[in-house]
Design a protein around this motif. Structure first.
Motif, short mmCIF file in Angstrom:
data_model
loop_
_atom_site.label_atom_id
_atom_site.label_comp_id
_atom_site.label_asym_id
_atom_site.label_seq_id
_atom_site.Cartn_x
_atom_site.Cartn_y
_atom_site.Cartn_z
N GLU A 147 17.30 43.48 10.45
CA GLU A 147 16.39 44.24 11.32
C GLU A 147 16.67 43.25 12.82
N ALA A 148 17.09 42.06 12.85
CA ALA A 148 17.41 41.52 14.03
C ALA A 148 18.72 42.06 14.54
N LEU A 191 17.03 36.74 20.88
CA LEU A 191 17.61 37.34 20.02
C LEU A 191 18.83 36.95 19.13
N HIS A 200 19.63 45.10 14.35
CA HIS A 200 19.28 46.49 14.75
C HIS A 200 18.54 46.46 16.11
N ARG A 201 17.56 45.35 16.34
CA ARG A 201 16.80 45.02 17.55
C ARG A 201 17.86 44.52 18.65
N GLU A 258 17.58 39.06 25.04
CA GLU A 258 18.78 39.03 24.33
C GLU A 258 19.33 37.95 23.80
N GLU A 270 19.64 47.67 19.90
CA GLU A 270 18.49 48.55 21.02
C GLU A 270 18.39 47.92 22.14
N LEU A 271 18.48 46.45 22.13
CA LEU A 271 18.43 45.67 23.36
C LEU A 271 19.54 45.95 24.43
#
Length: 361
Positions: free
Chosen positions: A294-295, A192, A297-298, A189, A301-302
């Motif tokens: 996209e980052a 990211l 969104h990831r 995390e 999710e994380l």
């Protein structure tokens, strides 16, 4: 406290770094423990054969971490590393000025951890040898009847104790595995978040460049329109001069007009090329915007995965507490049985002495 430590401990390695601690509330964000770089040192306690990492900021210790064999120092970036201290219930982070300092600290951490493991094994060996010596030197005046009953009668409670210990070990290993998964999720995390910050920075730079390019395009369009008007005017003049026949312009004037037209055409081609380059940059900006989404969104999710891991850790802790309660009840049962056996052994010993006296009579 710190001067006392220095009297009985000796520093074996020192470096300078910025010290951080994990936020106890979020378990994700870092809180600076020092306003500037401070000295971080490895200390060795010869009396207890223990290794510690100590750092002092002003008049208080901002790091006081006892190194155990199961600790791990993790490099999360080129100049940043972290380790978890279960005794202090926190995670320490160090930011170094160079990558070489981080590498040296990580290598020294591995050496000290190995030394701590060897020291623990030596202390355990000494304890086993001392217990063996005490068992050999113990008085042997007790009869076989007094020593054998506890061994024969406490097998049942021992089985419960062994089962509770194995359950405790299984739950501890499960808890360590879940904590490791949670720390890995936190590291991913943070990576990211760093990637997201980089993309946002690049996005802001591209937006500024795009605005500047749009302003230049508008200015160039105005200049292009002016050049086109000038070209049309010159062409009209040339056509008008040619229409007059014998009173046409001289060859020198024609050459100058032709040269001016060529220069204007070359300038128009250059401006068209610049407009094409700016349009390609605009397409790259849209691509970076898509990557940023996209980052994000990831990252979401994380965060959901971390929430699931935290819930699993809470369940494991509840199971561990229930197992510990079962173990405590089993230990109490064993103690009760041992007390009953002690009373029985005392009664048997009294009966044996009475029988001996009766036989001697």
């Amino acid at each position: 406290m710190y001067p006392l430590h220095r009297e009985r401990e000796q520093p074996i390695y020192s470096t300078r770094a910025h010290v951080f601690q994990i936020d106890p509330g979020t378990k994700r964000n870092w809180i600076p423990a020092s306003k500037h770089a401070v000295t971080v040192s490895f200390f060795y306690d010869a009396n207890r054969h223990a290794y510690r990492i100590i750092s002092v900021g002003g008049t208080k210790a901002i790091i006081n971490s006892m190194i155990s064999p199961n600790m791990t120092f993790t490099k999360t970036s080129q100049k940043f590393g972290q380790w978890a201290d279960s005794r202090a219930n926190t995670v320490y982070g160090l930011g170094f000025a160079t990558e070489n300092q981080l590498h040296q600290f990580a290598e020294r951490f591995k050496e000290v951890r190995e030394a701590a493991r060897m020291a623990r094994e030596k202390s355990q060996d000494k304890m086993e040898l001392s217990s063996a010596a005490l068992s050999i030197a113990a008085p042997q005046d007790l009869s076989d009847e007094l020593q054998s009953p506890p061994v024969m009668c406490v097998n049942g409670p021992d089985d419960k104790l062994f089962r509770s210990q194995s359950a405790d070990i299984t739950l501890s290993s499960e808890k360590e595995r879940i904590k490791k998964m949670l720390s890995e999720g936190s590291i991913c995390e943070m990576n990211l978040e760093a990637e997201l910050f980089t993309l946002q920075d690049s996005n802001s730079k591209l937006v500024a460049a795009l605005h500047e390019a749009n302003a230049n395009v508008e200015q160039w369009k105005k200049q292009l329109a002016a050049y086109q008007d000038e070209t049309e005017r010159l062409r009209d003049q040339v056509s008008e001069l040619e229409a007059h026949g014998g009173q046409g312009p001289s060859d020198m004037l024609k050459d100058e007009l032709t040269q001016s037209l060529e220069e204007l055409e070359n300038l128009l081609k250059a401006k068209d090329e610049e407009i094409r380059i700016l349009q390609s940059k605009k397409s790259n900006y849209h691509e970076l915007e898509r990557e940023r989404e996209e980052a994000v969104h990831r990252l979401q999710e994380l965060e959901m995965r971390n929430m699931d891991l935290e819930r699993r850790v809470q369940n494991a802790e509840q199971n561990l507490s229930s197992a510990l309660e079962d173990r405590e009840r089993a230990e109490n049962e064993v103690q009760r049985v041992v007390q009953i056996l002690d009373v029985k052994i005392y009664d048997l010993n009294d009966l044996r002495q009475s029988l001996v006296k009766l036989i001697s009579k």
